[in-house]
Design a protein around this motif. Structure first.
Motif, PDB file in Angstrom:
ATOM      1  N   LEU A   1      67.082  13.550  57.115  1.00 16.50           N
ATOM      2  CA  LEU A   1      68.409  13.494  57.606  1.00 16.50           C
ATOM      3  C   LEU A   1      69.443  14.481  56.765  1.00 16.50           C
ATOM      4  O   LEU A   1      70.226  15.019  57.337  1.00 16.50           O
ATOM      5  CB  LEU A   1      68.748  12.077  57.280  1.00 16.50           C
ATOM      6  CG  LEU A   1      68.031  10.892  57.963  1.00 16.50           C
ATOM      7  CD1 LEU A   1      68.587   9.705  57.819  1.00 16.50           C
ATOM      8  CD2 LEU A   1      68.225  11.104  59.720  1.00 16.50           C
ATOM      9  N   LYS A   2      69.214  14.682  55.480  1.00 20.72           N
ATOM     10  CA  LYS A   2      70.028  15.452  54.791  1.00 20.72           C
ATOM     11  C   LYS A   2      69.933  17.108  55.288  1.00 20.72           C
ATOM     12  O   LYS A   2      71.044  17.649  55.346  1.00 20.72           O
ATOM     13  CB  LYS A   2      69.723  15.372  53.174  1.00 20.72           C
ATOM     14  CG  LYS A   2      70.587  16.045  52.389  1.00 20.72           C
ATOM     15  CD  LYS A   2      72.082  15.609  52.423  1.00 20.72           C
ATOM     16  CE  LYS A   2      72.928  15.951  51.269  1.00 20.72           C
ATOM     17  NZ  LYS A   2      74.438  15.679  51.715  1.00 20.72           N
ATOM     18  N   ASP A   3      68.797  17.270  55.638  1.00 23.09           N
ATOM     19  CA  ASP A   3      68.439  18.731  55.988  1.00 23.09           C
ATOM     20  C   ASP A   3      69.201  18.854  57.433  1.00 23.09           C
ATOM     21  O   ASP A   3      69.880  19.912  57.794  1.00 23.09           O
ATOM     22  CB  ASP A   3      67.144  19.003  56.363  1.00 23.09           C
ATOM     23  CG  ASP A   3      66.474  19.364  54.981  1.00 23.09           C
ATOM     24  OD1 ASP A   3      66.875  19.459  53.931  1.00 23.09           O
ATOM     25  OD2 ASP A   3      65.067  19.303  54.957  1.00 23.09           O
TER      26      ASP A   3
ATOM     27  N   PHE B   1      73.801  20.844  60.536  1.00 18.19           N
ATOM     28  CA  PHE B   1      74.794  20.426  61.538  1.00 18.19           C
ATOM     29  C   PHE B   1      76.135  21.283  60.943  1.00 18.19           C
ATOM     30  O   PHE B   1      76.808  21.798  61.488  1.00 18.19           O
ATOM     31  CB  PHE B   1      75.401  19.031  61.621  1.00 18.19           C
ATOM     32  CG  PHE B   1      76.442  18.532  62.012  1.00 18.19           C
ATOM     33  CD1 PHE B   1      76.548  18.291  63.487  1.00 18.19           C
ATOM     34  CD2 PHE B   1      77.611  18.404  61.376  1.00 18.19           C
ATOM     35  CE1 PHE B   1      77.603  17.729  64.155  1.00 18.19           C
ATOM     36  CE2 PHE B   1      78.725  17.867  61.905  1.00 18.19           C
ATOM     37  CZ  PHE B   1      78.750  17.555  63.393  1.00 18.19           C
ATOM     38  N   VAL B   2      76.427  21.148  59.570  1.00 21.28           N
ATOM     39  CA  VAL B   2      77.582  21.735  58.982  1.00 21.28           C
ATOM     40  C   VAL B   2      77.746  23.060  59.116  1.00 21.28           C
ATOM     41  O   VAL B   2      78.727  23.983  59.635  1.00 21.28           O
ATOM     42  CB  VAL B   2      77.612  21.376  57.484  1.00 21.28           C
ATOM     43  CG1 VAL B   2      78.784  22.082  56.785  1.00 21.28           C
ATOM     44  CG2 VAL B   2      78.199  19.774  57.341  1.00 21.28           C
TER      45      VAL B   2
ATOM     46  N   ILE C   1      75.756  11.992  62.500  1.00 24.56           N
ATOM     47  CA  ILE C   1      75.169  13.432  62.665  1.00 24.56           C
ATOM     48  C   ILE C   1      73.878  13.838  63.176  1.00 24.56           C
ATOM     49  O   ILE C   1      73.004  13.154  62.646  1.00 24.56           O
ATOM     50  CB  ILE C   1      75.601  14.197  61.243  1.00 24.56           C
ATOM     51  CG1 ILE C   1      77.115  14.140  60.934  1.00 24.56           C
ATOM     52  CG2 ILE C   1      75.172  15.648  61.367  1.00 24.56           C
ATOM     53  CD1 ILE C   1      77.319  14.796  59.757  1.00 24.56           C
ATOM     54  N   ASN C   2      73.957  14.519  64.382  1.00 24.20           N
ATOM     55  CA  ASN C   2      72.553  15.074  64.968  1.00 24.20           C
ATOM     56  C   ASN C   2      71.328  14.130  65.049  1.00 24.20           C
ATOM     57  O   ASN C   2      70.504  14.041  64.544  1.00 24.20           O
ATOM     58  CB  ASN C   2      71.954  16.425  64.133  1.00 24.20           C
ATOM     59  CG  ASN C   2      72.487  17.343  64.396  1.00 24.20           C
ATOM     60  OD1 ASN C   2      73.515  17.437  65.520  1.00 24.20           O
ATOM     61  ND2 ASN C   2      72.175  18.569  63.575  1.00 24.20           N
TER      62      ASN C   2
ATOM     63  N   TYR D   1      72.114  11.003  60.495  1.00 22.68           N
ATOM     64  CA  TYR D   1      72.667  11.207  59.045  1.00 22.68           C
ATOM     65  C   TYR D   1      74.178  10.411  59.370  1.00 22.68           C
ATOM     66  O   TYR D   1      74.861  10.696  60.433  1.00 22.68           O
ATOM     67  CB  TYR D   1      72.923  12.547  58.654  1.00 22.68           C
ATOM     68  CG  TYR D   1      73.568  12.644  57.438  1.00 22.68           C
ATOM     69  CD1 TYR D   1      72.571  12.475  55.928  1.00 22.68           C
ATOM     70  CD2 TYR D   1      74.788  12.695  56.809  1.00 22.68           C
ATOM     71  CE1 TYR D   1      73.069  12.491  54.788  1.00 22.68           C
ATOM     72  CE2 TYR D   1      75.364  12.954  55.446  1.00 22.68           C
ATOM     73  CZ  TYR D   1      74.493  12.712  54.645  1.00 22.68           C
ATOM     74  OH  TYR D   1      74.779  12.926  53.251  1.00 22.68           O
ATOM     75  N   GLU D   2      74.537   9.697  58.453  1.00 21.84           N
ATOM     76  CA  GLU D   2      75.880   8.847  58.586  1.00 21.84           C
ATOM     77  C   GLU D   2      76.863   9.401  57.362  1.00 21.84           C
ATOM     78  O   GLU D   2      76.196   9.677  56.352  1.00 21.84           O
ATOM     79  CB  GLU D   2      75.839   7.483  58.283  1.00 21.84           C
ATOM     80  CG  GLU D   2      74.801   6.798  59.395  1.00 21.84           C
ATOM     81  CD  GLU D   2      74.520   5.211  59.174  1.00 21.84           C
ATOM     82  OE1 GLU D   2      75.170   4.905  58.346  1.00 21.84           O
ATOM     83  OE2 GLU D   2      73.736   4.653  59.802  1.00 21.84           O
TER      84      GLU D   2
END
Length: 152
Positions: free
Chosen positions: A8-10, A15-16, A100-101, A109-110
Motif C-alpha cells: 500500500l505504501k509503495d 500515486f504521488v 489511493i490506487n 492506501y488511506e
C-alpha cells in the motif's frame, strides 16, 4: 500483514509521483457522484468508519475497479490543480479521507487530504514543477495555508 502495508505504501508513493508528473488524477463517477468506500483504519468521533473518496494515478487501474457496487461508474479525469485545491481541501472540510490506487478488491492506501497535499507539493518541488491555482497564489501559498490548518 506487513507485506500488505508495504504494498500500500509503495502504491501511495507511486500515486504521488505519477500524478505530479502527469498532472492528472482519475476517479470513478456515476450520476449520483463519485466512488466511495469506508475506511478500514480511521474512525470518526462516534467510532464509525470515515468515508473515503477513491482516486487513482492510472486510468487502467481505476477501470479495473468498475465492478460490483461500482459497476455503474465511469472513469473521469481531474487535473492536479483541481484535485489539490478543490477536492483535497474540500474533503478535509467535510471530514473525508482520500483512498489511493485501490485495487479491484477495494484494497488501497488511506490518507488525510491535507497530508496528501503536502506530500504532492514535496514531489512537485522535487520535480521542479509549478501549478497554477484559482484559489491560491502558487504551490508555496497552498503549502503555507495547509500547514497553518494542520498546526491548529
Amino acid at each position: 500483514m506487513l507485506q500488505d502495508q508495504i504494498t500500500l505504501k509503495d502504491r501511495h508513493k507511486s500515486f504521488v509521483k505519477t500524478i505530479s508528473e502527469t498532472g492528472i488524477v482519475y476517479a470513478l463517477k456515476n450520476e449520483d457522484g463519485y466512488a466511495t468506500s469506508e475506511s478500514n483504519e480511521i474512525e470518526d468521533e462516534d467510532g464509525y468508519p470515515v468515508e473515503i473518496i477513491c482516486f487513482w494515478s492510472d486510468k487502467s487501474i481505476a477501470k479495473s475497479c468498475i465492478k460490483n457496487e461500482w459497476s455503474e461508474y465511469k472513469v473521469c479525469e481531474l487535473n492536479l490543480s483541481e484535485f489539490l485545491e478543490n477536492w483535497c481541501v474540500g474533503m478535509n472540510n467535510d471530514g473525508l479521507i482520500v483512498g489511493i490506487n485501490f485495487d479491484k478488491s477495494l484494497f488501497g492506501y488511506e490518507v488525510e487530504p491535507l497530508y496528501l497535499i503536502l506530500e504532492i507539493i514535496s514531489e512537485l518541488n522535487l520535480q521542479n514543477k509549478q501549478i497554477e491555482f484559482k484559489k491560491f497564489n502558487g504551490i508555496k501559498d497552498l503549502e503555507i495555508q495547509v500547514k497553518e490548518i494542520i498546526k491548529d
